[in-house]
Design a protein around this motif. Sequence first.
Motif, PDB file in Angstrom:
ATOM      1  N   UNK A  86      -5.341  43.769  -5.995  1.00 33.02           N
ATOM      2  CA  UNK A  86      -5.919  44.206  -4.722  1.00 33.02           C
ATOM      3  C   UNK A  86      -6.299  42.989  -3.896  1.00 33.02           C
ATOM      4  N   UNK A  87      -6.016  43.057  -2.593  1.00 38.36           N
ATOM      5  CA  UNK A  87      -6.464  42.010  -1.677  1.00 38.36           C
ATOM      6  C   UNK A  87      -7.248  42.654  -0.534  1.00 38.36           C
ATOM      7  N   UNK A  88      -7.765  41.835   0.352  1.00 37.72           N
ATOM      8  CA  UNK A  88      -8.580  42.239   1.508  1.00 37.72           C
ATOM      9  C   UNK A  88     -10.015  42.549   1.053  1.00 37.72           C
TER      10      UNK A  88
ATOM     11  N   UNK B 241     -12.575  43.980   2.442  1.00 42.96           N
ATOM     12  CA  UNK B 241     -13.099  45.351   2.645  1.00 42.96           C
ATOM     13  C   UNK B 241     -12.692  46.275   1.497  1.00 42.96           C
ATOM     14  N   UNK B 242     -11.463  46.149   1.050  1.00 43.38           N
ATOM     15  CA  UNK B 242     -10.958  47.009  -0.022  1.00 43.38           C
ATOM     16  C   UNK B 242     -11.565  46.616  -1.369  1.00 43.38           C
TER      17      UNK B 242
ATOM     18  N   UNK C  29     -15.308  47.720  -1.901  1.00 36.54           N
ATOM     19  CA  UNK C  29     -15.439  49.149  -2.205  1.00 36.54           C
ATOM     20  C   UNK C  29     -14.957  49.423  -3.633  1.00 36.54           C
ATOM     21  N   UNK C  30     -13.859  48.801  -4.013  1.00 36.03           N
ATOM     22  CA  UNK C  30     -13.319  49.007  -5.372  1.00 36.03           C
ATOM     23  C   UNK C  30     -14.346  48.594  -6.433  1.00 36.03           C
TER      24      UNK C  30
ATOM     25  N   UNK D  74     -17.268  51.076  -6.415  1.00 33.05           N
ATOM     26  CA  UNK D  74     -16.912  52.398  -6.949  1.00 33.05           C
ATOM     27  C   UNK D  74     -16.735  52.347  -8.462  1.00 33.05           C
TER      28      UNK D  74
ATOM     29  N   UNK E 119     -18.480  51.075   5.946  1.00 31.16           N
ATOM     30  CA  UNK E 119     -17.106  50.630   6.180  1.00 31.16           C
ATOM     31  C   UNK E 119     -16.945  50.049   7.593  1.00 31.16           C
TER      32      UNK E 119
ATOM     33  N   UNK F 115     -15.677  46.388   8.324  1.00 27.89           N
ATOM     34  CA  UNK F 115     -14.431  46.270   9.080  1.00 27.89           C
ATOM     35  C   UNK F 115     -14.638  45.404  10.330  1.00 27.89           C
TER      36      UNK F 115
ATOM     37  N   UNK G 285     -14.566  41.878   9.194  1.00 26.02           N
ATOM     38  CA  UNK G 285     -13.207  41.435   8.858  1.00 26.02           C
ATOM     39  C   UNK G 285     -12.352  41.196  10.092  1.00 26.02           C
TER      40      UNK G 285
END
Lengths: 205, 205
Positions: free
Chosen positions: A62-64, A66-67, A70-71, A74, A94, A98, A101
């Motif tokens: 996973x990159x970014x 923001x993602x 959250x990962x 969670x 979010x 965002x 970012x």
Amino acid sequence: MLKIFIANGSISLASLILLEEVGAQYEAMLIDFSRDEQRQNAYLEINPKGRVPSLVTEEGVLTETCAILVYIAQRFGPEYLASMGDPFLFGRIQEFNSYLASTVHVAHAHRLRGTRWVSDIASLEAMQEKVPEVMTQAVTLVEDEWLQGPWVMGETYTICDPYLFTISRWLEDDGVDTGKLPRILEHRRCMMARTATQCALSQMN
Amino acid sequence: MLKIFIANGSISLASLILLEEVGAQYEAMLIDFSRDEQRQNAYLEINPKGRVPSLVTEEGVLTETCAILVYIAQRFGPEYLASMGDPFLFGRIQEFNSYLASTVHVAHAHRLRGTRWVSDIASLEAMQEKVPEVMTQAVTLVEDEWLQGPWVMGETYTICDPYLFTISRWLEDDGVDTGKLPRILEHRRCMMARTATQCALSQMN
């Protein structure tokens, strides 16, 4: 075990802090931008964008930021880190990340990474010259409209906090007069007082 | 009832399409950028950033496309639109949308909104000149690495699709040779064939 690719001075600090906050098991891999390691094949196979952070999970990469934030929240964290069960509150979290970012981090990148958008020296310098003004405007919105204190969303520490903290450390170099941003300075102080922040910082310059 | 502020030719189309896809009740409010309505007080009270989209919900306003798409999917849509129950799959969806927001949309913005980052004409022109190259590079990554077909994530239509579609409509004007992007062109065709896309498009130019 998770593996996270990070680089000194980069936005990857935010994800590293969150991994520490939730007590996840991970291995940190330092990519040396001064040696252009992010553009070498070994790394491009992990992240073809040649950026950090990259989080290698059991299911894939996973990159970014923001993602990734959250990962991590969670998968490992208490619900309040992202409040995903509450669509509006999660939406606000979010929205804030965002904005960091796609507006604030982007404004900052025009100082050191301007060759992404122009090639000639004069234009690069023109971009750099405007960074203090653009960054000041971008973070003043955070100061005035968003940052409730002590944490971004008020009494609860969320995934917005390591992200804002990471960017707020760049402000003086970006030519922003932080003396006019007392809430952001206080947020930085609160973040520095956390063990997780210190543990993450000890792994990078 | 939800209210969404949109503008012709803007990224707000993505959120409008998703509202149509999930069959949500909403009122669309068109902001006229040519009359600078996004910078007038009436709108700045809704969104101090002076951008679109803004989604007015019963609980307050949400901005930023990445946040709004997830909110709409979570509140109204079938689970598969964002797969929020699967941390890795949701992470991939978020990663894709975050890349569109902070890299691809930003690359595009250097053509028409360059005054965000420089002030002099020569630098603005230098930025515009590089847009075809930067956009081509950014969307080639989507073509080669991301877009599984027929939808971004493969067989399932997700919140990545209206977002990619909206940006892909800008490519020719951005100087990208879309003849070299057959998968993105096919994606655009599949999107255009959906009733929701047509309903959204009929509300804007």
